[in-house]
Design an enzyme around this catalytic site. Structure first.
Site, mmCIF file in Angstrom:
data_model
loop_
_atom_site.group_PDB
_atom_site.id
_atom_site.type_symbol
_atom_site.label_atom_id
_atom_site.label_comp_id
_atom_site.label_asym_id
_atom_site.label_seq_id
_atom_site.Cartn_x
_atom_site.Cartn_y
_atom_site.Cartn_z
ATOM 1 N N LYS A 147 -8.364 -27.396 7.091
ATOM 2 C CA LYS A 147 -7.027 -26.817 6.933
ATOM 3 C C LYS A 147 -6.206 -27.772 6.094
ATOM 4 O O LYS A 147 -6.071 -28.959 6.432
ATOM 5 C CB LYS A 147 -6.346 -26.668 8.291
ATOM 6 N N ASN A 186 -5.252 -25.685 20.055
ATOM 7 C CA ASN A 186 -3.790 -25.669 20.169
ATOM 8 C C ASN A 186 -3.294 -25.848 21.594
ATOM 9 O O ASN A 186 -2.115 -25.608 21.870
ATOM 10 C CB ASN A 186 -3.239 -24.350 19.605
ATOM 11 N N HIS A 214 4.402 -35.972 16.409
ATOM 12 C CA HIS A 214 3.649 -34.796 16.833
ATOM 13 C C HIS A 214 2.933 -35.043 18.173
ATOM 14 O O HIS A 214 2.990 -34.218 19.089
ATOM 15 C CB HIS A 214 2.651 -34.420 15.733
ATOM 16 N N ARG A 259 -11.154 -21.262 17.652
ATOM 17 C CA ARG A 259 -10.426 -22.423 17.110
ATOM 18 C C ARG A 259 -9.045 -22.585 17.749
ATOM 19 O O ARG A 259 -8.483 -23.679 17.772
ATOM 20 C CB ARG A 259 -10.321 -22.307 15.577
ATOM 21 N N HIS A 269 0.177 -27.112 22.213
ATOM 22 C CA HIS A 269 0.876 -27.051 20.932
ATOM 23 C C HIS A 269 1.956 -25.979 20.870
ATOM 24 O O HIS A 269 2.843 -26.041 20.025
ATOM 25 C CB HIS A 269 -0.121 -26.839 19.785
ATOM 26 N N GLU A 288 -10.081 -19.658 12.195
ATOM 27 C CA GLU A 288 -9.221 -19.378 13.347
ATOM 28 C C GLU A 288 -9.010 -17.899 13.616
ATOM 29 O O GLU A 288 -7.892 -17.383 13.591
ATOM 30 C CB GLU A 288 -7.864 -20.093 13.205
ATOM 31 N N LYS A 309 -14.471 -31.130 17.556
ATOM 32 C CA LYS A 309 -13.777 -30.357 16.516
ATOM 33 C C LYS A 309 -14.806 -29.685 15.602
ATOM 34 O O LYS A 309 -14.653 -28.526 15.220
ATOM 35 C CB LYS A 309 -12.810 -31.228 15.716
ATOM 36 N N GLU A 366 -3.891 -36.360 21.100
ATOM 37 C CA GLU A 366 -4.902 -35.398 20.622
ATOM 38 C C GLU A 366 -6.260 -35.724 21.238
ATOM 39 O O GLU A 366 -7.037 -34.825 21.587
ATOM 40 C CB GLU A 366 -5.017 -35.427 19.090
ATOM 41 N N ARG A 395 -8.276 -24.051 -9.540
ATOM 42 C CA ARG A 395 -8.838 -23.142 -8.523
ATOM 43 C C ARG A 395 -9.792 -23.839 -7.556
ATOM 44 O O ARG A 395 -10.683 -23.217 -6.980
ATOM 45 C CB ARG A 395 -9.558 -21.960 -9.163
ATOM 46 N N HIS A 405 5.069 -27.537 19.475
ATOM 47 C CA HIS A 405 5.671 -27.153 18.191
ATOM 48 C C HIS A 405 7.139 -26.769 18.362
ATOM 49 O O HIS A 405 7.969 -27.067 17.507
ATOM 50 C CB HIS A 405 4.916 -25.971 17.559
HETATM 51 N N1 LIG Z 1 -4.919 -30.134 8.663
HETATM 52 C C1 LIG Z 1 -4.982 -30.148 9.969
HETATM 53 O O1 LIG Z 1 -5.878 -29.571 10.578
HETATM 54 C C2 LIG Z 1 -3.957 -30.932 10.722
HETATM 55 C C3 LIG Z 1 -4.129 -31.175 12.085
HETATM 56 C C4 LIG Z 1 -3.200 -31.959 12.732
HETATM 57 C C5 LIG Z 1 -2.114 -32.480 12.046
HETATM 58 N N2 LIG Z 1 -1.975 -32.212 10.717
HETATM 59 C C6 LIG Z 1 -0.838 -32.769 9.954
HETATM 60 O O2 LIG Z 1 -0.947 -34.183 9.960
HETATM 61 C C7 LIG Z 1 0.346 -34.736 9.758
HETATM 62 C C8 LIG Z 1 0.536 -35.900 10.687
HETATM 63 O O3 LIG Z 1 -0.450 -36.866 10.420
HETATM 64 P P1 LIG Z 1 -0.283 -38.372 10.896
HETATM 65 O O4 LIG Z 1 0.109 -38.398 12.313
HETATM 66 O O5 LIG Z 1 -1.500 -39.090 10.469
HETATM 67 O O6 LIG Z 1 1.031 -38.846 10.110
HETATM 68 P P2 LIG Z 1 1.267 -39.589 8.721
HETATM 69 O O7 LIG Z 1 0.299 -39.225 7.690
HETATM 70 O O8 LIG Z 1 2.712 -39.398 8.431
HETATM 71 O O9 LIG Z 1 1.024 -41.124 9.104
HETATM 72 C C9 LIG Z 1 1.871 -41.740 10.047
HETATM 73 C C10 LIG Z 1 2.468 -43.045 9.496
HETATM 74 O O10 LIG Z 1 1.473 -44.057 9.547
HETATM 75 C C11 LIG Z 1 1.357 -44.708 8.286
HETATM 76 N N3 LIG Z 1 -0.042 -45.131 8.198
HETATM 77 C C12 LIG Z 1 -1.126 -44.364 7.970
HETATM 78 N N4 LIG Z 1 -2.240 -45.081 8.113
HETATM 79 C C13 LIG Z 1 -1.857 -46.340 8.417
HETATM 80 C C14 LIG Z 1 -2.573 -47.523 8.706
HETATM 81 N N5 LIG Z 1 -3.904 -47.557 8.743
HETATM 82 N N6 LIG Z 1 -1.864 -48.647 8.963
HETATM 83 C C15 LIG Z 1 -0.503 -48.621 8.969
HETATM 84 N N7 LIG Z 1 0.216 -47.512 8.738
HETATM 85 C C16 LIG Z 1 -0.460 -46.382 8.469
HETATM 86 C C17 LIG Z 1 1.808 -43.697 7.279
HETATM 87 O O11 LIG Z 1 2.281 -44.325 6.107
HETATM 88 C C18 LIG Z 1 2.907 -42.965 8.033
HETATM 89 O O12 LIG Z 1 4.121 -43.648 7.895
HETATM 90 C C19 LIG Z 1 1.337 -33.599 9.962
HETATM 91 O O13 LIG Z 1 1.873 -33.210 8.717
HETATM 92 C C20 LIG Z 1 0.494 -32.474 10.550
HETATM 93 O O14 LIG Z 1 0.965 -31.196 10.192
HETATM 94 C C21 LIG Z 1 -2.874 -31.456 10.049
HETATM 95 ZN ZN LIG Z 2 -1.937 -31.439 16.988
#
Ligand SMILES: NC(=O)c1ccc[n+]([C@@H]2O[C@H](COP(=O)([O-])OP(=O)(O)OC[C@H]3O[C@@H](n4cnc5c(N)ncnc54)[C@H](O)[C@@H]3O)[C@@H](O)[C@H]2O)c1
Ligand SMILES: [Zn+2]
Length: 365
Positions: A147, A249, A269, A245, A252, A241, A231, A189, A125, A256
């Site tokens: 999130k 987006n 993304h 918040r 987005h 949100e 942020k 971003e 939990r 999306h």
């Molecule tokens: N929680 C939130 O508020 C929020 C906001 C925006 C996005 N997201 C989520 O985040 C995700 C995307 O995140 P992302 O863009 O970081 O993608 P990711 O986590 O897939 O990382 C991108 C790639 O980079 C590699 N990588 C990571 N760090 C590295 C480093 N220092 N050196 C070399 N390679 C590295 C990873 O192995 C991966 O292949 C999505 O699932 C999205 O939904 C969440």
């Molecule tokens: Zn985004």
């Protein structure tokens, strides 16, 4: 060159926490965690691309500070954000006897952060968690704000929770190993924060783009810290949100829809929301008084960053995108709402947009 340690506070009452931004943070992560009065046992969640680069350093630092660690490695990429992987994670946490007082440390990009945070939100939990984001996108966006979640076949992030981390450590050195494409996608971003909240940040990005794209630590650290501040301010006012918040987006809604209809892996993304921001800027010129000159600056900065700004779609794809927008979990009652800009640095959320204008913005002549 010694760089300043920047700290940004996320103000959420008793759940407030700090984001630390600097080079060389990984080596001191154990000591930093020791100051957070966390339990002794820690699960490091990471992926198979990040683990060989950074896991050992983090394990050693935590162990030297007296923590008992184990590392759970998932395959890299979006498919790891799914229930089966969470199931494997729960089993690993239980096998290593993580208790209520234990914590999870997310080491990686947004995929790892969202999955690890989801495990932390639900295991027993809810247990504590710490974010160590290693992509630009994760440092300015996904690691801050609480999130967490996983995807379903029906769509992204459909199962999740709000679960704030106890601290966020953005080590600028980790960005050195990030691929060019991932880095530029993260910049989409960064640019978004300028558009929605801070005209001075936007102007700084225009001025310092070459240094930022070379990943020079000093300007990059300052810019990441400013994005985290924005942020933090937004999340501090609207954690779950219900209003403000939504401004995060910008770009987005269409972004999306591009992701949802393109097939996994076609667009990152950041690339999809780059096109989405240009489209939203165009809608803003039509509806909320954004000057054509400001819209051109937005498009220009994204293009100079090496990001796509337009998508050629046929009528069928356009219809699929329209359907995807209506299905998006942020729409309600089938009505699609947009974040639109009045000028660079100031936006309005919850804006209704007539379907024919959306059509035009998706596939401009
Ligand atoms: N929680 C939130 O508020 C929020 C906001 C925006 C996005 N997201 C989520 O985040 C995700 C995307 O995140 P992302 O863009 O970081 O993608 P990711 O986590 O897939 O990382 C991108 C790639 O980079 C590699 N990588 C990571 N760090 C590295 C480093 N220092 N050196 C070399 N390679 C590295 C990873 O192995 C991966 O292949 C999505 O699932 C999205 O939904 C969440
Ligand atoms: Zn985004």
């Amino acid at each position: 060159m010694l760089l300043p340690m920047r700290k940004v506070k996320v103000p959420l009452g008793s759940r407030s926490y700090e984001i630390h931004i600097a080079g060389g943070l990984l080596a001191g992560i154990g000591k930093a965690c020791a100051r957070l009065s966390l339990g002794k046992r820690c699960a490091i969640v990471t992926d198979d691309q990040v683990a060989p680069l950074y896991a050992k350093k983090v394990e050693q630092s935590l162990q030297a500070a007296g923590f008992d660690t184990f590392t759970f490695v998932v395959p890299h990429g979006e498919p790891s954000k799914r229930l089966e992987m969470a199931q494997r994670g729960y089993d690993a946490l239980a096998a290593h006897r993580l208790e209520r007082g234990s914590f999870i440390l997310a080491l990686g990009g947004g995929v790892v952060g969202d999955l690890a945070g989801f495990l932390a939100a639900t295991y027993l939990r809810g247990i504590a968690f710490v974010q160590v984001p290693t992509t630009l996108l994760a440092q300015v966006d996904s690691s801050v704000g609480g999130k967490v979640g996983i995807n379903l076949k029906a769509g992204k992030n459909l199962v999740g929770a709000f679960h704030q981390p106890r601290a966020v450590f953005c080590d600028l050195d980790t960005l050195d190993t990030l691929s060019e494409r991932e880095f530029r996608a993260g910049m989409a971003e960064v640019i978004k924060y300028g558009v929605i909240y801070d005209a001075r940040l936007f102007a700084r990005l225009e001025r310092e783009l070459p240094q930022l794209l070379r990943r020079e630590a000093k300007p990059l650290g300052a810019v990441i810290a400013r994005c985290c501040e924005i942020k933090a301010e937004v999340v501090g006012q609207d954690e779950t949100e219900s209003g403000l918040r939504a401004i995060l987006n910008f770009g987005h809604t269409i972004g999306h829809a591009i992701e949802a209809t393109a097939g996994y892996g076609k667009f990152l993304h950041g690339e999809a929301i780059s096109i989405g921001q240009v489209a939203a800027a165009q809608l803003s010129v039509a509806l909320t008084g954004l000057s054509p000159a400001d819209a051109a600056r937005i498009e220009d900065l994204l293009a100079k960053t090496g990001l796509p700004t337009q998508l050629k779609v046929d009528a069928r794809r356009r219809q699929r995108m329209m359907d995807a927008m209506k299905l998006d979990k942020k729409s309600s009652g089938g009505e699609v709402k947009f974040v639109l800009a009045k000028k660079i640095g100031s936006v309005l959320f919850g804006q209704k947009v007539p379907a024919d204008l959306i059509h035009q913005a998706i596939s401009p002549k």
